[in-house]
Write an enzyme that holds these catalytic residues in place. Structure first.
Site, PDB file in Angstrom:
ATOM      1  CB  SER A 239      -0.970  -0.047   1.178  1.00 52.07           C
ATOM      2  OG  SER A 239      -2.028   0.867   1.016  1.00 52.07           O
TER       3      SER A 239
ATOM      4  CG  ASP B 257      -6.909  -3.123  -3.158  1.00 47.09           C
ATOM      5  OD1 ASP B 257      -7.553  -2.331  -2.435  1.00 47.09           O
ATOM      6  OD2 ASP B 257      -5.674  -3.256  -3.082  1.00 47.09           O
TER       7      ASP B 257
ATOM      8  CG  HIS C 239      -5.670  -2.666   0.482  1.00 49.48           C
ATOM      9  ND1 HIS C 239      -4.992  -2.192  -0.622  1.00 49.48           N
ATOM     10  CD2 HIS C 239      -5.130  -2.028   1.562  1.00 49.48           C
ATOM     11  CE1 HIS C 239      -4.080  -1.315  -0.236  1.00 49.48           C
ATOM     12  NE2 HIS C 239      -4.136  -1.197   1.074  1.00 49.48           N
TER      13      HIS C 239
END
Length: 273
Positions: free
Chosen positions: A95, A224, A253
């Site tokens: 991320s 995601d 995610h």
């Protein structure tokens, strides 16, 4: 407990475990190095040296209220790499950590990086604009800021549902995973988390992606809900000179946690290739 005092006085907490080829893990917003537990033990058991740090303002690092930018995060990582004198490092970022990795590798690695991995990562750029019309609207990030500022305790519970795909029909919800996310988030400083939203959503990594020469693996879940794949991995892979893309139908995610067996297997294959 290991800490490094950076040039500006910020203390960075880090874990340095094992012996062998070096892997360095970079966590996502608003978490800590603990988010990599499933990867850390996997690679330690296979003869790797594993480094993972808490970003400034996050986890057990100083709750510094200044300089929460990707540029600073990458510079901090460079200070840690140089302090530990790490070479031929494979950098793995999730991320926001993926943004930190690609900026570090492009600007600060100075030949110390061997490969890079971007997992569910924010590059090239998240926020919607004239030049990025299919990006995520600024209103979404404004809401994250508002919730972080005024409702952080509850927001950090609520966010785990889309983060791990627990809001999908038939999802097997693990409360322990949710509580661990909340624990990591609440350990960090609210200023770092508030300012970090701008860092992960508005930083443009296009030139970083274009410039990196080393092999880069891009891994992204097709479901995601936090960093949509169409605005992230599918664009990043087109900009990389030496990139490989793996996408995962139905994965969320937070797939390094919920789908760690699959992710670890593919990571190992890329690392050993």
């Amino acid at each position: 407990m290991s800490t490094l005092k950076l040039k500006d006085g910020t203390e960075i907490f880090y874990k340095d475990q094992g012996e062998g080829p070096v892997l360095m893990f970079h966590h996502g917003w608003p978490l800590s190095s603990d988010d990599w537990d499933a990867q850390v033990i996997f690679f330690l058991q296979r003869g790797y040296r594993v480094i993972a740090h808490d970003r400034r303002g996050h986890g057990r690092s100083s709750q510094n209220i200044y300089n929460h930018t990707i540029e600073q995060y990458a510079s901090d990582a460079a200070e840690l790499v140089e302090f530990l004198d790490l070479k031929d490092v494979i950098h793995i970022g999730h991320s926001t950590g993926g943004g930190e990795v690609i900026r570090y590798v492009n600007k600060y690695a100075k030949g110390r990086a061997k490969k890079a991995v971007l997992i569910s990562a924010v590059p090239p750029i998240m926020v919607q604009s004239e030049s990025n019309p299919d990006g995520v609207p600024m209103s979404v990030f404004d809401d994250i800021r508002e919730q972080t500022l005024n409702n952080r305790n509850q927001f950090y519970i609520d966010l785990t549902f889309p983060f791990y795909g627990y809001n999908r029909e038939g999802a097997k919800i693990k409360e322990g995973v949710q509580r661990n996310w909340w624990r990591q988030g609440m350990m960090g400083g609210i200023v770092a988390h508030y300012d970090g939203v701008k860092a992960f959503s508005e930083t443009d990594f296009t030139e970083d992606l274009k410039s990196v020469e080393i092999p880069v693996l891009v891994m992204h879940g097709e479901d995601d809900q936090i960093v949509p794949i169409a605005n992230a991995a599918l664009k990043s892979i087109k900009l990389l000179k030496n990139g490989k893309l793996i996408t995962y139908p139905g994965f969320p995610h937070g797939m390094p946690t919920t789908e760690h067996e699959t992710i670890n297997k593919d990571l190992l294959e890329f690392i050993e290739a």
